[in-house]
Design a protein around this motif. Structure first.
Motif, PDB file in Angstrom:
ATOM      1  N   GLN A   1       0.812  -1.214   0.000  1.00  0.00           N
ATOM      2  CA  GLN A   1       0.000   0.000   0.000  1.00  0.00           C
ATOM      3  C   GLN A   1       0.850   1.271   0.000  1.00  0.00           C
ATOM      4  O   GLN A   1       0.530   2.224  -0.687  1.00  0.00           O
ATOM      5  N   HIS A   2       1.924   1.289   0.762  1.00  0.00           N
ATOM      6  CA  HIS A   2       2.716   2.499   0.943  1.00  0.00           C
ATOM      7  C   HIS A   2       3.987   2.540   0.105  1.00  0.00           C
ATOM      8  O   HIS A   2       4.432   3.624  -0.275  1.00  0.00           O
ATOM      9  N   ASN A   3       4.620   1.389  -0.139  1.00  0.00           N
ATOM     10  CA  ASN A   3       5.924   1.361  -0.797  1.00  0.00           C
ATOM     11  C   ASN A   3       5.888   0.730  -2.183  1.00  0.00           C
ATOM     12  O   ASN A   3       6.910   0.670  -2.852  1.00  0.00           O
ATOM     13  N   ASN A   4       4.725   0.246  -2.582  1.00  0.00           N
ATOM     14  CA  ASN A   4       4.556  -0.413  -3.882  1.00  0.00           C
ATOM     15  C   ASN A   4       5.620  -1.489  -4.103  1.00  0.00           C
ATOM     16  O   ASN A   4       6.233  -1.570  -5.168  1.00  0.00           O
ATOM     17  N   THR A   5       5.834  -2.317  -3.080  1.00  0.00           N
ATOM     18  CA  THR A   5       6.843  -3.375  -3.197  1.00  0.00           C
ATOM     19  C   THR A   5       6.465  -4.335  -4.309  1.00  0.00           C
ATOM     20  O   THR A   5       5.288  -4.606  -4.552  1.00  0.00           O
ATOM     21  N   ASN A   6       7.488  -4.834  -4.984  1.00  0.00           N
ATOM     22  CA  ASN A   6       7.246  -5.767  -6.080  1.00  0.00           C
ATOM     23  C   ASN A   6       7.913  -7.119  -5.864  1.00  0.00           C
ATOM     24  O   ASN A   6       7.760  -8.019  -6.683  1.00  0.00           O
ATOM     25  N   VAL A   7       8.653  -7.257  -4.779  1.00  0.00           N
ATOM     26  CA  VAL A   7       9.215  -8.552  -4.392  1.00  0.00           C
ATOM     27  C   VAL A   7       9.009  -8.723  -2.890  1.00  0.00           C
ATOM     28  O   VAL A   7       9.304  -7.823  -2.103  1.00  0.00           O
ATOM     29  N   LEU A   8       8.497  -9.878  -2.517  1.00  0.00           N
ATOM     30  CA  LEU A   8       8.274 -10.238  -1.115  1.00  0.00           C
ATOM     31  C   LEU A   8       9.306 -11.289  -0.722  1.00  0.00           C
ATOM     32  O   LEU A   8       9.528 -12.251  -1.462  1.00  0.00           O
ATOM     33  N   ALA A   9       9.910 -11.097   0.445  1.00  0.00           N
ATOM     34  CA  ALA A   9      10.869 -12.072   0.966  1.00  0.00           C
ATOM     35  C   ALA A   9      10.453 -12.494   2.368  1.00  0.00           C
ATOM     36  O   ALA A   9       9.884 -11.705   3.124  1.00  0.00           O
ATOM     37  N   PHE A  10      10.742 -13.736   2.694  1.00  0.00           N
ATOM     38  CA  PHE A  10      10.578 -14.190   4.065  1.00  0.00           C
ATOM     39  C   PHE A  10      11.517 -15.359   4.292  1.00  0.00           C
ATOM     40  O   PHE A  10      12.112 -15.905   3.350  1.00  0.00           O
ATOM     41  N   GLY A  11      11.695 -15.690   5.560  1.00  0.00           N
ATOM     42  CA  GLY A  11      12.656 -16.718   5.931  1.00  0.00           C
ATOM     43  C   GLY A  11      12.011 -18.014   6.352  1.00  0.00           C
ATOM     44  O   GLY A  11      11.111 -18.022   7.183  1.00  0.00           O
ATOM     45  N   SER A  12      12.504 -19.102   5.792  1.00  0.00           N
ATOM     46  CA  SER A  12      11.965 -20.417   6.141  1.00  0.00           C
ATOM     47  C   SER A  12      12.363 -20.835   7.554  1.00  0.00           C
ATOM     48  O   SER A  12      11.740 -21.727   8.121  1.00  0.00           O
ATOM     49  N   ARG A  13      13.371 -20.183   8.119  1.00  0.00           N
ATOM     50  CA  ARG A  13      13.748 -20.442   9.515  1.00  0.00           C
ATOM     51  C   ARG A  13      13.010 -19.514  10.474  1.00  0.00           C
ATOM     52  O   ARG A  13      13.169 -19.621  11.679  1.00  0.00           O
ATOM     53  N   VAL A  14      12.214 -18.603   9.923  1.00  0.00           N
ATOM     54  CA  VAL A  14      11.521 -17.601  10.732  1.00  0.00           C
ATOM     55  C   VAL A  14      10.017 -17.846  10.760  1.00  0.00           C
ATOM     56  O   VAL A  14       9.389 -17.709  11.803  1.00  0.00           O
ATOM     57  N   VAL A  15       9.433 -18.185   9.609  1.00  0.00           N
ATOM     58  CA  VAL A  15       7.991 -18.404   9.526  1.00  0.00           C
ATOM     59  C   VAL A  15       7.702 -19.820   9.040  1.00  0.00           C
ATOM     60  O   VAL A  15       8.446 -20.373   8.234  1.00  0.00           O
TER      61      VAL A  15
ATOM     62  N   ARG B   1       5.007   9.896  -4.087  1.00  0.00           N
ATOM     63  CA  ARG B   1       6.151  10.804  -3.958  1.00  0.00           C
ATOM     64  C   ARG B   1       7.347  10.038  -3.378  1.00  0.00           C
ATOM     65  O   ARG B   1       8.463  10.144  -3.869  1.00  0.00           O
ATOM     66  N   ARG B   2       7.105   9.268  -2.375  1.00  0.00           N
ATOM     67  CA  ARG B   2       8.189   8.537  -1.702  1.00  0.00           C
ATOM     68  C   ARG B   2       8.777   7.467  -2.612  1.00  0.00           C
ATOM     69  O   ARG B   2       9.991   7.270  -2.636  1.00  0.00           O
ATOM     70  N   VAL B   3       7.939   6.787  -3.353  1.00  0.00           N
ATOM     71  CA  VAL B   3       8.436   5.785  -4.303  1.00  0.00           C
ATOM     72  C   VAL B   3       9.238   6.469  -5.410  1.00  0.00           C
ATOM     73  O   VAL B   3      10.291   5.975  -5.822  1.00  0.00           O
ATOM     74  N   ASP B   4       8.757   7.613  -5.881  1.00  0.00           N
ATOM     75  CA  ASP B   4       9.508   8.379  -6.882  1.00  0.00           C
ATOM     76  C   ASP B   4      10.843   8.860  -6.320  1.00  0.00           C
ATOM     77  O   ASP B   4      11.863   8.878  -7.023  1.00  0.00           O
ATOM     78  N   GLU B   5      10.855   9.259  -5.050  1.00  0.00           N
ATOM     79  CA  GLU B   5      12.117   9.660  -4.408  1.00  0.00           C
ATOM     80  C   GLU B   5      13.080   8.483  -4.345  1.00  0.00           C
ATOM     81  O   GLU B   5      14.286   8.638  -4.593  1.00  0.00           O
ATOM     82  N   LEU B   6      12.569   7.315  -4.035  1.00  0.00           N
ATOM     83  CA  LEU B   6      13.417   6.115  -4.025  1.00  0.00           C
ATOM     84  C   LEU B   6      14.028   5.863  -5.401  1.00  0.00           C
ATOM     85  O   LEU B   6      15.211   5.524  -5.517  1.00  0.00           O
TER      86      LEU B   6
END
Length: 166
Positions: A98-112, A136-141
């Motif tokens: 919603q806020h960062n328009n992420t396009n790749v999700l990561a998670f850890g198999s030892r964590v979840v 604006r923030r994504v454009d700044e990135l």
């Protein structure tokens, strides 16, 4: 149909098929970029492959898995145009879209575990970018990524309607 690239190192290999099957069950097209065995390998290989697949536009989104999610997300984030996020719970996954328009999700198999990973994936996929002040923030990135300080400053000080909340 939304196309998702998925990859993992040897540590994430047991969780990856669970997530692949879940994505297919939800109606997504999924391509596996490896690893394909439990033989020790380096997470940057697969973070890079998935990141490049998404950045090229051939895939809409990517999911990467290693022991913690951190290393493989760092690798994906080195690819221009990638905004990868490591999540260990659904709320951050939702807000990252919603806020960062992420396009790749990561998670850890030892964590979840598998069920929590599915909840994280679902929250991430169900969320949509809100735009407005977040754009604006994504454009700044993007300006930071391009090492374009002039563009960064222009975006930062812009009064454009483009950055107004709707």
């Amino acid at each position: 149909m939304t196309k998702i690239a998925i990859g993992s190192d040897h540590v994430g290999i047991e969780l990856k098929p669970v997530i692949k099957d879940y994505l297919v069950e939800l109606g997504y097209e999924v391509t596996d970029f490896g690893a394909n065995s439990t033989e020790r390998t380096d997470y940057p290989i697969y973070g890079k492959k998935v990141g490049e697949a998404v950045a090229s536009g051939d895939y809409d989104l990517g999911i990467v898995i290693c022991g913690t999610g951190v290393g493989i997300s760092l690798a994906a984030n080195k690819v221009a145009g990638i905004r990868a996020v490591v999540c260990s719970e659904p709320y951050s996954a939702q807000l990252s879209r919603q806020h960062n328009n992420t396009n790749v999700l990561a998670f850890g198999s030892r964590v979840v575990g598998a069920e929590l990973a599915k909840m994280i994936v679902k929250a991430w996929l169900d969320a949509s970018f809100l735009g407005g002040r977040h754009l604006r923030r994504v454009d700044e990135l993007a300006a930071i990524e391009a090492a374009d300080d002039e563009k960064f400053e222009a975006i930062r000080t812009s009064n454009s309607e483009r950055y107004a909340d709707k």
